[in-house]
Design an enzyme around this catalytic site. Structure first.
Site, PDB file in Angstrom:
ATOM      1  N   ASP A 171      27.770 -11.041 -36.838  1.00 34.71           N
ATOM      2  CA  ASP A 171      27.488  -9.887 -35.982  1.00 34.71           C
ATOM      3  C   ASP A 171      26.022  -9.450 -36.071  1.00 34.71           C
ATOM      4  OD1 ASP A 171      28.017  -7.919 -34.146  1.00 34.71           O
ATOM      5  OD2 ASP A 171      28.780  -6.482 -35.604  1.00 34.71           O
ATOM      6  N   LYS A 198      34.075  -7.394 -34.439  1.00 36.68           N
ATOM      7  CA  LYS A 198      33.928  -5.941 -34.466  1.00 36.68           C
ATOM      8  C   LYS A 198      35.297  -5.261 -34.373  1.00 36.68           C
ATOM      9  CE  LYS A 198      29.453  -5.737 -32.105  1.00 36.68           C
ATOM     10  NZ  LYS A 198      28.654  -4.966 -33.062  1.00 36.68           N
ATOM     11  N   GLU A 232      23.680 -11.053 -34.851  1.00 41.28           N
ATOM     12  CA  GLU A 232      23.284 -12.150 -33.955  1.00 41.28           C
ATOM     13  C   GLU A 232      22.013 -11.834 -33.169  1.00 41.28           C
ATOM     14  OE1 GLU A 232      24.280  -9.435 -31.030  1.00 41.28           O
ATOM     15  OE2 GLU A 232      25.333  -9.780 -32.902  1.00 41.28           O
ATOM     16  N   ARG A 274      19.189 -10.496 -34.075  1.00 45.99           N
ATOM     17  CA  ARG A 274      17.957 -10.918 -34.762  1.00 45.99           C
ATOM     18  C   ARG A 274      17.812 -12.443 -34.752  1.00 45.99           C
ATOM     19  NH1 ARG A 274      19.886  -7.895 -40.120  1.00 45.99           N
ATOM     20  NH2 ARG A 274      20.801  -6.668 -38.440  1.00 45.99           N
ATOM     21  N   ASP A 305      24.964  -4.611 -24.943  1.00 43.71           N
ATOM     22  CA  ASP A 305      24.117  -5.221 -25.973  1.00 43.71           C
ATOM     23  C   ASP A 305      22.934  -5.992 -25.390  1.00 43.71           C
ATOM     24  OD1 ASP A 305      23.554  -5.268 -28.609  1.00 43.71           O
ATOM     25  OD2 ASP A 305      24.911  -6.886 -29.150  1.00 43.71           O
ATOM     26  N   LYS A 323      16.354  -8.422 -26.275  1.00 41.82           N
ATOM     27  CA  LYS A 323      17.652  -8.940 -26.716  1.00 41.82           C
ATOM     28  C   LYS A 323      18.604  -8.950 -25.519  1.00 41.82           C
ATOM     29  CE  LYS A 323      21.655  -7.968 -29.632  1.00 41.82           C
ATOM     30  NZ  LYS A 323      22.299  -7.074 -30.609  1.00 41.82           N
ATOM     31  N   ASP A 347      28.961  -8.644 -26.940  1.00 41.92           N
ATOM     32  CA  ASP A 347      28.942  -8.948 -28.378  1.00 41.92           C
ATOM     33  C   ASP A 347      30.284  -8.619 -29.025  1.00 41.92           C
ATOM     34  OD1 ASP A 347      28.277  -9.466 -30.966  1.00 41.92           O
ATOM     35  OD2 ASP A 347      27.111  -7.628 -31.259  1.00 41.92           O
TER      36      ASP A 347
END
Length: 471
Positions: free
Chosen positions: A320, A250, A322, A324, A261, A238, A243
């Site tokens: 959020d 968030k 995102e 996956r 992230d 990833k 993020d």
């Protein structure tokens, strides 16, 4: 770094290693007052300064200590004594330790010199610094030296990219670095921009990227060995550079930590550096879907339905979730276009795994018993531990959608790391040897070299060891 099998007559600097048991045996050979201040306990350090020599007595603890503990001790010692260690030939005395234990201790010494931004300015990295150890042959010491250099190269690159502030790691900066890395380490480098991703149908990845001010970079790095019939590893990391959470934004409190992230991608990066520098007899295809997750007028919205690379449709309930989305396309692209024996994805994916395990271990999911056991064993060996969680089909119902094949989250307030893993399983195209590692709690946290939370390097040694010893 230079390791030599020799003992000179005089040394200005000596590292003497003792377990509690060996100190009891040998204490009588030293100034009796030292016993009041040193007992060989783990992480204990006593410094004896004579006219000609400074001797560091380093405590290892009980004789039963595991190999990775030697690395921990070396690292803590090196971090604590950073300013005191001199750039001189240094003798290491530890008659009772074996080759692997010595390697781990020295690896810890060198990794302990890390601070952000990393540069090899510490005494250990100086041309003049030599570490002398008489217990192993020069040939063995040369091999150890190569391995330590390679792992330090991989792990410091991993930590530096994770620690970089958001404005210093835009996609272009990372891609320039990866291009140069590929050239230096004989890797094949490919990157698809937004336009090419559209042509290829990488819809789930593009949904996350569409809110960004920066072009997409779906990046593929390939390492190939000349050995015939070598195993092929498929790795997906990833790589969300920052993020915000997107439209499902968030909370502000810890948002600055969201520069971390991309911990899955940096672990993959470190491992591929190690493999290529050590010329390991394996093939690796690594996919890093590079983007940030931004808030803008173009950002994808809750309720959007997205078509992923493999044709499956995803209803976005939370922007959020995102990671996956990007991993789904990374996994299916890798599975459809490359033949791999082992498929592993790593991601700083869910708060759920952090709440479950804190910074103790990563959450692991796998559809292969052998791979599962090997990952647990490798995690224990490298102290980058993993705990296995279930992938039962009962979870499928939780993210089935009314308007698409899947929802990108379940609306239940529990087990999100399991939902995420089960979601990703729908994009591995029936690969029979797959593992998903959720490393959200362990990739970034409290470390000895920084006041704030920072990169731990988690995943690099785990993957490097797994790849090197896979049969």
């Amino acid at each position: 770094m230079k390791l030599f099998n020799k003992k000179n007559k005089k040394y200005a600097q000596i590292f003497r290693l003792f377990t509690e048991e060996s100190w009891i045996l040998h204490a009588k050979n030293f100034n009796k007052n030292i016993t009041h201040l040193f007992a060989g306990k783990k992480h204990e350090v006593f410094i004896e300064a004579a006219e000609e020599t400074i001797t560091y007595y380093v405590g290892l603890g009980k004789e039963t200590l595991q190999n990775f503990e030697f690395q921990q001790i070396g690292m803590k010692f090196s971090q604590a004594q950073k300013k005191n260690i001199q750039t001189v030939p240094t003798l290491c005395i530890a008659d009772f330790i074996n080759e692997k234990q010595f390697e781990e201790f020295v690896k810890g010494l060198f990794l302990g010199t890390y601070s952000y931004p990393f540069s090899k300015t510490h005494a250990f990295w100086n041309e003049i610094f030599e570490l002398h150890f008489g217990n192993l042959s020069q040939k063995k010491l040369d091999t150890i030296s190569d391995r330590i250099n390679a792992i330090c190269e991989g792990q410091t690159a991993c930590m530096d990219w994770l620690n970089k502030p958001a404005n210093l790691k835009r996609p272009e900066a990372l891609n320039t670095y990866l291009k140069n890395l590929a050239k230096k380490n004989q890797l094949k480098y490919t990157a698809f921009n937004r336009k090419r991703c559209e042509e290829l149908g990488l819809g789930a990845f593009l949904a996350v990227n569409q809110g960004s001010a920066y072009d997409a970079a779906f990046t593929i790095l390939e390492y190939k060995t000349t050995e015939k019939n070598a195993k092929t590893f498929g790795l997906v990391g990833k790589c969300v550079l920052f993020d915000t959470g997107g439209i499902s934004i968030k909370a502000a409190d810890n948002m600055h930590y969201m520069k971390s992230d991309m911990g899955g991608a940096t672990a993959v990066l470190g491992a591929i550096i190690y493999a290529s520098q050590m010329k390991l007899p394996v093939n690796i295809t690594a996919i890093l879907p590079i983007t940030d997750n931004a808030v803008s007028e173009n950002a994808y919205l809750p309720s959007d339905v997205i078509t992923a690379y493999n044709g499956k449709t995803i209803e976005v309930l939370n922007t959020d979730a995102e990671g996956r989305m990007t991993l789904a396309d990374g996994l299916s692209y890798l599975s459809k276009n490359y033949k791999t024996d082992i498929l592993i994805d790593l991601a700083t994916l869910t708060g759920s795994s952090v709440r479950m395990f804190g910074d103790t271990c990563g959450a692991m999911f796998s559809n292969n018993e052998e791979l599962k056991n090997l990952l647990i064993k490798t995690g224990d060996k490298t102290n980058q531990r993993l705990w296995n969680l279930p992938l039962w089909d009962v979870w499928l119902d939780d993210f089935t959608s009314d308007v698409a094949d899947f929802k990108n989250i379940s609306m239940k307030p529990l087990g999100d790391c399991i939902i995420a893993a089960k979601f990703l399983e729908q994009f591995i195209e029936n690969h029979t040897n797959w593992a998903h590692l959720d490393i959200a709690g362990v990739a970034f946290g409290n470390v000895g070299y920084a006041k704030e939370k920072a990169a731990t390097g988690f995943g690099v040694q785990l993957l490097a060891d797994l790849i090197e010893n896979y049969h």
